[in-house]
Design an enzyme around this catalytic site. Structure first.
Site, short mmCIF file in Angstrom:
data_model
loop_
_atom_site.label_atom_id
_atom_site.label_comp_id
_atom_site.label_asym_id
_atom_site.label_seq_id
_atom_site.Cartn_x
_atom_site.Cartn_y
_atom_site.Cartn_z
N SER A 1 0.85 -1.19 0.00
CA SER A 1 0.00 0.00 0.00
C SER A 1 0.88 1.23 0.00
O SER A 1 1.98 1.22 0.55
CB SER A 1 -0.88 0.00 1.25
OG SER A 1 -1.52 1.24 1.43
N TYR B 1 -2.11 0.14 10.15
CA TYR B 1 -2.22 -0.43 8.81
C TYR B 1 -0.92 -0.20 8.03
O TYR B 1 -0.36 -1.14 7.44
CB TYR B 1 -3.41 0.21 8.09
CG TYR B 1 -3.61 -0.26 6.67
CD1 TYR B 1 -4.33 -1.42 6.41
CD2 TYR B 1 -3.09 0.45 5.59
CE1 TYR B 1 -4.53 -1.86 5.10
CE2 TYR B 1 -3.28 0.03 4.29
CZ TYR B 1 -4.00 -1.13 4.05
OH TYR B 1 -4.19 -1.56 2.76
#
Length: 185
Positions: free
Chosen positions: A142, A157
């Protein structure tokens, strides 16, 4: 025929990846956790275009289930493609959860850890004996792991995705002796 395993392919990036891989003539074993209808939609889309796909349930956050999953993969490979190995692994399964640093609980942190980092680590380890020499692994990371992608509320995250990027480098180094390419995207 080459065969790929794509985790988390009942929607989103995983679904698109599974369909695109199949369009290139590769058989697909796709996984889903709670969205069986999405997985069946993915299989139908692949078969509509003349491809071959099998959907298997997998909770990437429960590593104790990985040996049974490997057995299911072995059975699918033999039954559907008459082979004992697969060629590509796409570690895509995951979820996002936002919370400011001071509001992130250990439960939230541990859930993200199990699915986004521990899962790909030990799933790859479990499936590695079935991955053909010269194969490839793609770990879906990501931009939250990059400076440019940092947003408030994604510290846990982003930490897991950053760990996955580092894990990718170690996998590439260690698996290179078998000609297995490993990248993160």
């Amino acid at each position: 025929m080459r065969v790929a395993i794509v985790t988390g392919a009942s929607s989103g990036i995983g679904q698109s990846a599974a369909i695109q891989v199949a369009k290139r003539g590769t058989g697909v074993i796709l996984t889903y956790n709670g969205n069986e209808s999405g997985a069946l939609d993915t299989v139908a889309a692949i078969e509509k275009d003349g491809g071959t796909a099998v959907a298997l349930r997998l909770d990437v956050g429960r590593s104790e289930t990985f040996p049974a999953f490997r057995d299911s993969v072995t059975a699918a490979l033999r039954h559907t493609w008459q082979r004992d190995t697969f060629d590509h692994l796409v570690n895509n399964a995951g979820y996002g959860q936002m919370a400011m640093f001071e509001d992130t609980t250990e439960e939230m942190f541990d859930g993200l850890l199990r699915v986004l980092l521990k899962g790909p680590y030990f799933l790859t380890q479990t499936l590695l004996p079935l991955l053909a020499d010269g194969g490839a692994i793609v770990n879906v990371a990501s931009n939250s792991a990059l400076f440019a992608g940092m947003e408030p509320g994604y510290s846990a995250y982003g930490t897991m995705k950053g760990g996955l990027v580092v894990l990718t480098r170690y996998m590439a180094k260690e698996f290179s002796v078998r000609g297995i390419r490993v990248n993160s995207v």
